[in-house]
Structures are given as structure tokens and as C-alpha cells.
Design a protein around this motif. Structure first.
Motif, mmCIF file in Angstrom:
data_model
loop_
_atom_site.group_PDB
_atom_site.id
_atom_site.type_symbol
_atom_site.label_atom_id
_atom_site.label_comp_id
_atom_site.label_asym_id
_atom_site.label_seq_id
_atom_site.Cartn_x
_atom_site.Cartn_y
_atom_site.Cartn_z
ATOM 1 N N GLY A 185 0.825 -1.208 0.000
ATOM 2 C CA GLY A 185 0.000 0.000 0.000
ATOM 3 C C GLY A 185 0.857 1.256 0.000
ATOM 4 N N LEU A 186 1.844 1.287 0.891
ATOM 5 C CA LEU A 186 2.723 2.460 0.950
ATOM 6 C C LEU A 186 3.515 2.616 -0.336
ATOM 7 C CD1 LEU A 186 4.020 2.167 4.619
ATOM 8 C CD2 LEU A 186 2.751 4.094 3.671
ATOM 9 N N ALA A 187 3.994 1.496 -0.868
ATOM 10 C CA ALA A 187 4.787 1.563 -2.100
ATOM 11 C C ALA A 187 3.951 2.131 -3.239
ATOM 12 C CB ALA A 187 5.320 0.181 -2.456
ATOM 13 N N LEU A 188 2.685 1.688 -3.334
ATOM 14 C CA LEU A 188 1.802 2.195 -4.392
ATOM 15 C C LEU A 188 1.530 3.679 -4.209
ATOM 16 C CD1 LEU A 188 -0.788 -0.696 -4.639
ATOM 17 C CD2 LEU A 188 0.729 0.075 -6.463
ATOM 18 N N LEU A 189 1.268 4.038 -2.959
ATOM 19 C CA LEU A 189 0.943 5.432 -2.655
ATOM 20 C C LEU A 189 2.116 6.353 -2.980
ATOM 21 C CD1 LEU A 189 -1.396 7.048 -1.290
ATOM 22 C CD2 LEU A 189 -0.059 6.931 0.794
ATOM 23 N N LEU A 190 3.320 5.857 -2.693
ATOM 24 C CA LEU A 190 4.500 6.708 -2.827
ATOM 25 C C LEU A 190 5.294 6.378 -4.081
ATOM 26 C CD1 LEU A 190 5.576 6.446 0.908
ATOM 27 C CD2 LEU A 190 4.180 8.217 -0.136
ATOM 28 N N ALA A 191 4.640 5.750 -5.058
ATOM 29 C CA ALA A 191 5.375 5.314 -6.248
ATOM 30 C C ALA A 191 5.930 6.493 -7.028
ATOM 31 C CB ALA A 191 4.468 4.473 -7.131
ATOM 32 N N LYS A 192 5.108 7.545 -7.158
ATOM 33 C CA LYS A 192 5.577 8.705 -7.923
ATOM 34 C C LYS A 192 6.599 9.488 -7.113
ATOM 35 C CE LYS A 192 2.015 9.462 -11.279
ATOM 36 N NZ LYS A 192 0.653 9.365 -10.748
ATOM 37 N N LYS A 193 7.515 10.121 -7.844
ATOM 38 C CA LYS A 193 8.543 10.896 -7.155
ATOM 39 C C LYS A 193 7.899 12.061 -6.415
ATOM 40 C CE LYS A 193 12.909 10.036 -9.315
ATOM 41 N NZ LYS A 193 12.709 9.324 -10.581
ATOM 42 N N MET A 194 8.307 12.257 -5.196
ATOM 43 C CA MET A 194 7.858 13.444 -4.468
ATOM 44 C C MET A 194 8.950 13.874 -3.508
ATOM 45 S SD MET A 194 4.930 11.468 -2.268
ATOM 46 C CE MET A 194 4.601 12.597 -0.953
ATOM 47 N N ARG A 195 8.883 15.107 -3.093
ATOM 48 C CA ARG A 195 9.909 15.654 -2.226
ATOM 49 C C ARG A 195 9.940 14.916 -0.884
ATOM 50 N NH1 ARG A 195 11.327 21.923 -2.321
ATOM 51 N NH2 ARG A 195 10.598 21.859 -4.451
ATOM 52 N N GLY A 196 11.112 14.620 -0.396
ATOM 53 C CA GLY A 196 11.228 14.020 0.923
ATOM 54 C C GLY A 196 11.150 12.507 0.911
ATOM 55 N N LEU A 197 10.965 11.930 -0.271
ATOM 56 C CA LEU A 197 10.775 10.485 -0.343
ATOM 57 C C LEU A 197 12.036 9.720 0.053
ATOM 58 C CD1 LEU A 197 8.461 8.669 -1.028
ATOM 59 C CD2 LEU A 197 9.330 8.459 -3.346
ATOM 60 N N THR A 198 13.194 10.221 -0.387
ATOM 61 C CA THR A 198 14.441 9.530 -0.070
ATOM 62 C C THR A 198 14.663 9.495 1.428
ATOM 63 O OG1 THR A 198 15.244 10.581 -2.070
ATOM 64 C CG2 THR A 198 16.841 9.350 -0.776
ATOM 65 N N LEU A 199 14.445 10.641 2.050
ATOM 66 C CA LEU A 199 14.602 10.722 3.500
ATOM 67 C C LEU A 199 13.659 9.737 4.182
ATOM 68 C CD1 LEU A 199 15.815 12.499 5.909
ATOM 69 C CD2 LEU A 199 13.546 13.539 5.914
ATOM 70 N N PHE A 200 12.438 9.688 3.673
ATOM 71 C CA PHE A 200 11.447 8.793 4.240
ATOM 72 C C PHE A 200 11.887 7.340 4.132
ATOM 73 C CE2 PHE A 200 7.625 6.179 3.456
ATOM 74 C CZ PHE A 200 7.048 6.301 4.705
ATOM 75 N N ARG A 201 12.392 6.982 2.940
ATOM 76 C CA ARG A 201 12.847 5.605 2.740
ATOM 77 C C ARG A 201 13.963 5.247 3.701
ATOM 78 N NH1 ARG A 201 14.099 3.162 -2.968
ATOM 79 N NH2 ARG A 201 16.131 3.820 -2.236
ATOM 80 N N VAL A 202 14.883 6.155 3.879
ATOM 81 C CA VAL A 202 15.992 5.907 4.806
ATOM 82 C C VAL A 202 15.452 5.737 6.227
ATOM 83 C CG1 VAL A 202 18.065 6.903 5.833
ATOM 84 C CG2 VAL A 202 17.674 7.122 3.391
ATOM 85 N N ALA A 203 14.475 6.574 6.584
ATOM 86 C CA ALA A 203 13.973 6.555 7.956
ATOM 87 C C ALA A 203 13.195 5.284 8.280
ATOM 88 C CB ALA A 203 13.104 7.786 8.204
ATOM 89 N N VAL A 204 12.288 4.878 7.384
ATOM 90 C CA VAL A 204 11.477 3.705 7.722
ATOM 91 C C VAL A 204 12.290 2.417 7.751
ATOM 92 C CG1 VAL A 204 9.252 4.595 6.948
ATOM 93 C CG2 VAL A 204 10.702 3.333 5.346
ATOM 94 N N PHE A 205 13.507 2.500 7.245
ATOM 95 C CA PHE A 205 14.349 1.309 7.248
ATOM 96 C C PHE A 205 15.153 1.178 8.538
ATOM 97 C CE2 PHE A 205 16.928 -1.924 5.094
ATOM 98 C CZ PHE A 205 15.981 -2.470 4.252
ATOM 99 N N ILE A 206 15.175 2.227 9.357
ATOM 100 C CA ILE A 206 15.979 2.175 10.584
ATOM 101 C C ILE A 206 15.615 0.982 11.485
ATOM 102 C CG2 ILE A 206 16.483 3.382 12.760
ATOM 103 C CD1 ILE A 206 16.556 5.974 11.218
ATOM 104 N N PRO A 207 14.310 0.734 11.733
ATOM 105 C CA PRO A 207 13.994 -0.400 12.609
ATOM 106 C C PRO A 207 14.486 -1.745 12.079
ATOM 107 C CG PRO A 207 12.056 0.979 12.327
ATOM 108 C CD PRO A 207 13.092 1.485 11.370
ATOM 109 N N VAL A 208 14.669 -1.848 10.764
ATOM 110 C CA VAL A 208 15.169 -3.099 10.203
ATOM 111 C C VAL A 208 16.557 -3.421 10.756
ATOM 112 C CG1 VAL A 208 15.764 -4.297 8.051
ATOM 113 C CG2 VAL A 208 13.804 -2.761 8.116
ATOM 114 N N THR A 209 17.326 -2.371 11.055
ATOM 115 C CA THR A 209 18.681 -2.614 11.546
ATOM 116 C C THR A 209 18.706 -2.937 13.048
ATOM 117 O OG1 THR A 209 19.112 -0.298 12.099
ATOM 118 C CG2 THR A 209 19.587 -0.974 9.854
#
Lengths: 285, 296
Positions: free
Chosen positions: B90-114
């Protein structure tokens, strides 16, 4: 004209909605992490009464006390030793096996398919399920309660996935490259080591990040295989520190912070490689 | 010529031998040892005991707590699989198009994975804490105080509370994979569908899903097989199977049988039962992973 502007408002609303979701997700994922770090700097009073924010007077001594009380220095050392030994063994062992599976012609390597399937047995049985009989094997080998037992078990647990991944990298290299090396007089091993393997660096990095992070964070097997305190890894030490009912909570949060922050910093520095490394198993091509 | 052949063979054997030996020693042999030990009544890790045939399996299957733990394990695996994939996709579909802040968001949501599951579990035990946990505070603030639960001490909600933590840790991971999958779909497909007048749902159904088929199946299987084994750490630090076995999962109960009840035979019988269940899905995963290989 009217319809056009209506479409525009709709688009704008959708964008607003997207940002709303984005920010909400950002808060849900990042705030707990910040909360942990905030808590680590608080004193007892603030810990219970200033729940949300930062400490008014950061207490560095929480970290020093946590470090000493949970013996985190020794635990860091153990985790580093185990993870490094794990990588030193895993990378070459997986590369060697993956290389011959990917590059040896079938005429020279009979029953290649069967051996490949055997090498992938670890994907069928997920890591950890066999912990009890693995413990029995370790006891029988006289390796109970040693670092090396953990290293060997970890390597075995990650071999199948690593071989699978590395095989893909070796298989994708052009055949002409190897032929040229062979004509230049390289034997199989030389062409493997000097010509092919340097070209699989992205694959090796993926295996190293995926395996390294998993081993660094592993708890289940180590809780069964490791008995003595001086051999405990960070997750094992933390789990025991938590069980201590006399623990001072800000110190516990400090210990959690000490355990996590170095990896998070490493991740932020190399985030592209990290994300690629951890997701490579599920995204192909 | 003959010696060349021999040399090649020696080369192949030395290259695969270390991997094969390790896999035999720590995956295949443990499987057989587990199966063998499960036929004995014993408290010893190194063998011995009385041969009792399949009785340990009978004991395991008659053990209500074991059934409960299997049920909890399945609940856990199904819950996290659905939640992680629905949220991730769902999130991937919602955020598929390029938008400002997306890279930062991707980096952030991955933190718990580590994070390790231990850190995650301890942290969330405190978030759920009735004394000063931020969850209850938050719910009170936004007027949802009526929905406050004893997150970890009410047998009816404790298991779900733990599942949510697992979902929290991994959603970013699945989202990133789905995002990568979406990027590989040719935009032409969507354009021609748009010309044909297809709506968003139709596009999703007839382009996105079929194009991402392999990615979806693999994501589901990774989450599902993971759900059988990764739950140990979280359950151990958050509730240790309680209250009243309401969060007991297969692995925590197996370890309890081994370390607390010293019932090595039964622990192994339960291990084998778990292996039989999980390996079905593990095998499916292997099939899909290697099938893609052949297509290349």
C-alpha cells in the motif's frame, strides 16, 4: 475550465493525503527510536514525569553506568569477534561453492543439480528451527559454550542463501572473460580468484551486510549455545540486563542506545548499500 | 588428459566440500539427530534414555499448551504476513511517484530493520507500559482513552500486541522491496491502459499484480516462514509466553520443554513437527527462487 481546476484541486488534495501518510509513518517509525535516546539521558524523576520530550539536563553518567553494569565492553568485543570470524568464513566458503555451481560445465561436474539442491537445503528449513538438535551436535562435538560453535552454526545457517545469491552473480559474468583468462594460462582456481571474484563485489557486499547484520543481532541460538557470562554477545547481554529487576530504567535505555546507535550510524552512512544488501534476496534482476 | 580430468575433479570437490560439510553438520545431521532423539525418553543432551517409539509425538499432540503454541505461531505468522504485505505494498503504491522528501522517508522507515529483536522488544515493552508508556499517554491525549488495554498482560490482546511490534520492525523492508518491484514495471503499460480508459483499480488488478507476481509471492513467503522462527526473541523479552500461555509460540515452548522440564525427547518431537510444517513453505520459497533463475 471549471473541470480543469477541479482536477487540480483533487490532485492537490491527494498530494496532501500522501504527505499526511508519509509524516504519520515517519513519526511511527522514528519517534520510538528518539524516545529511547531521550529516555537514556533522563533522571528518575523526568523518566516518569516528562515522558515525551528531551531531558532538561542530560545525564551522561547513565551511559557510563550502563556500560559498566551490563559489561557492554566485553559484549561488544564478543559480538565483533563473532561477526568478523563469521564473515571471514562465510564469504570464501560461499563463493567457492557458488562459483563451481555457476561456472563449471556439466560435462566436468556430474550431479551438479543434486549438489546445488543439497546446498540450498537451508532455505527449506528456516534459521533457528533446529536449535535443539543443533545444540546436541555442538555438545557432542565438545564445542558447547564456545564462540567458535556460534560462528560455525551461523555460517551454516547463512550458507544456502549466500550460495544462491553468489551463484546468480557468477552466472551473470560473460563467458568470454573466463575463456580469455584460461587461454592466458590461468587454471580454474586462478581465474576464479583473480578474474571472476573481484567482479562479484556487489554480491559479496550484499552477503556481508545481510549476514553480518543478522549475526550481530542474533539472540535465539546464542541464548541456547552460550552459557557463560564472559562469552555473551550484545543481544544476549541486553536480554539478561533487562531481566535484572533492580535495574535503573534510564540506564536500561542508555544500554539500548549504546547497542543500537553504532549500527544505525553505519546504516545512515551507507544506507544505499544497506538497503540493497538486505533486500537483494527478494528483488531479482 | 586423464590427469587433467582428475585435477578438475579435485578442484570441484575442494571448492564445494567446506560448504557441504558445514551444511551436513549443522542442518542435515541435526535434522536426523532430532528425529532420532524424538524416539527416546531422555533428559540427556548426548544420547541414551529409553526407546519409546512415537510416544513423544503422542505426548506432544496430547499437550494442550503445545497445540496452543502452534495456534499462536500460525496466528502470528498469518497476522504479520498480511499486515506487512498490505502496508508495504500500500505504501509503495501510494509513494510510487517521485515526491519531495521520499528519499529521507525511505531511509527513515528502514531504521527499525537494523535493530535487533531484543532492542525492539524491550523498547516496545516500555511503549506499551501502563505506568509511563507513550502509547496510553498518546491515546489519552487524542481522546481514545476508552480503548486503552493492558497491552501485554491481557491474554486476549497480548499476542496481537507482539505481532504489531514485528510489523513495525519490518514494514519498511517490505515497502522498499515493493517500490523496487514497481519501478521495474514499464510505464508504457499504464499509459496504454489509461488510453483504454482503465481506472486505478483496474490498472492495479490487471497490470500491477500480474507484473509483480513473483515479488508478491516471495514477500509473502519470506514474511510467513520468518513468522515461524523470528517470534522467539520478541516473545521471550516481552512476555516470555505469558500471561497464561496466551503468547506461547512453538519455539518458546520447545525451549521451555528442553531447559525447564528437561524433556529432551519431547522437545525434539515438537521440533520435528515444526520442521514438517515450516519446510512446506520453505520448499515453496526455494521453488520460486530457483524458478526465476531458470528464466534468466
Amino acid at each position: 475550465m471549471n473541470r480543469l481546476s477541479e482536477g487540480k484541486t483533487k490532485k492537490r488534495l491527494f498530494l496532501c493525503f500522501k504527505y499526511l501518510v508519509l509524516i504519520l509513518m515517519l513519526i511511527i517509525t522514528v519517534y520510538p527510536v528518539l524516545w529511547m535516546i531521550f529516555g537514556a539521558f533522563k533522571d528518575d524523576y523526568e523518566f516518569y514525569n516528562n515522558i515525551w520530550g528531551m531531558a532538561s539536563e542530560p545525564r551522561i553518567e547513565n551511559f557510563i553506568n550502563a556500560w559498566n553494569r551490563a559489561d557492554l565492553g566485553q559484549k561488544y568485543l564478543n559480538s565483533i569477534i563473532i561477526t568478523v570470524l563469521f564473515l571471514i568464513l562465510l564469504l570464501p566458503i560461499a563463493s567457492c561453492a557458488a562459483y563451481v555451481i555457476a561456472r563449471m560445465p556439466k560435462s566436468k561436474f556430474r550431479c551438479k543439480e543434486i549438489i546445488y539442491l543439497l546446498l540450498l537445503v537451508g532455505i527449506v528449513i528456516p534459521r533457528g528451527v533446529l536449535a535443539i538438535p543443533i545444540y546436541q551436535v555442538i555438545v557432542a562435538l565438545g564445542l558447547a559454550n564456545t564462540r567458535i560453535s556460534l560462528v560455525l552454526v551461523y555460517v551454516a545457517q547463512f550458507l544456502s542463501f549466500s550460495i544462491f545469491l553468489m551463484r546468480g552473480y557468477y552466472a551473470s559474468l560473460p563467458k568470454g572473460l573466463e575463456d580469455a583468462a584460461r587461454i592466458d594460462g590461468c587454471g580454474w582456481f586462478k581465474s576464479f580468484w583473480y578474474v571472476m571474484t573481484p567482479l562479484t563485489k556487489p554480491g559479496l557486499l550484499t552477503v556481508a551486510i545481510f549476514g553480518g547484520l543478522n549475526v550481530w543481532n542474533e539472540y535465539f541460538l546464542s541464548s541456547i549455545l552460550i552459557r557463560s557470562q564472559e562469552l555473551q554477545t550484545i543481544p544476549l547481554g541486553l536480554a539478561i540486563f533487562v531481566d535484572d529487576h533492580n535495574v535503573y530504567y534510564p540506564e536500561l535505555f542508555a544500554a539500548l542506545t549504546i547497542a543500537t546507535v553504532p549500527v544505525v550510524i553505519l546504516y545512515i552512512i551507507a544506507q544505499k548499500k544497506f538497503i540493497q544488501g538486505l533486500t537483494a534476496g527478494a528483488v531479482k534482476g | 588428459m586423464k590427469s587433467r580430468k582428475l585435477r578438475d575433479r579435485i578442484f570441484i570437490i575442494t571448492m564445494v566440500a567446506p560448504a557441504l560439510i558445514l551444511l551436513l553438520a549443522f542442518v542435515v545431521i541435526p535434522l536426523f539427530i532430532g528425529a532420532f532423539t524424538s524416539l527416546f525418553q531422555t533428559t540427556s543432551m548426548t544420547g541414551g534414555g529409553t526407546f519409546i517409539g512415537l510416544k513423544n509425538y503422542v505426548f506432544a499432540l496430547q499437550d494442550e499448551v503445545f497445540w496452543k503454541s502452534i495456534k499462536n505461531t500460525l496466528y502470528y505468522a498469518v497476522f504479520i504476513t498480511i499486515a506487512k504485505n498490505a502496508l508495504g505494498l500500500g505504501l509503495a503504491l501510494l509513494l510510487a511517484k517521485k515526491m519531495r522528501g521520499l528519499t529521507l522517508f525511505r531511509v527513515a522507515v528502514f531504521i527499525p530493520v537494523t535493530f535487533s529483536f531484543i532492542v525492539t522488544g524491550v523498547l516496545w515493552s516500555w511503549i506499551y507500559s501502563p505506568v509511563f508508556g507513550i502509547l496510553n499517554e498518546f491515546m489519552n491525549t487524542v481522546g481514545l482513552g476508552g480503548f486503552i488495554q493492558e497491552w501485554l498482560s491481557d491474554p486476549a490482546v497480548a499476542m496481537t500486541s507482539i505481532c504489531v511490534v514485528d510489523v513495525w520492525k519490518w514494514t519498511g523492508f517490505h515497502m522498499v522491496i515493493y517500490m523496487a518491484g514497481l519501478q521495474k514495471i514499464s510505464p508504457d503499460l499504464y499509459e496504454s491502459a489509461a488510453i483504454d480508459g482503465a481506472g486505478a483499480w483496474q490498472k492495479f488488478k490487471s497490470i500491477t499484480v500480474p507484473q509483480m507476481n513473483a515479488t508478491i509471492v516471495l514477500n509473502v513467503l519470506i514474511a510467513f516462514t520468518g513468522g515461524f522462527v523470528q517470534n522467539y526473541d520478541l516473545v521471550k523479552v516481552m512476555t516470555d509466553g505469558g500471561p497464561f500461555n496466551s503468547t506461547e509460540v512453538a519455539l518458546t515452548y520447545i525451549v521451555r520443554n528442553l531447559l525447564k522440564f528437561m524433556n529432551v525427547g519431547k522437545a525434539n518431537a515438537m521440533t520435528i513437527i515444526l520442521v514438517l510444517i515450516v519446510s512446506v513453505f520453505g520448499f515453496m520459497q526455494l521453488k520460486i527462487m530457483t524458478k526465476e533463475d531458470d528464466d534468466e
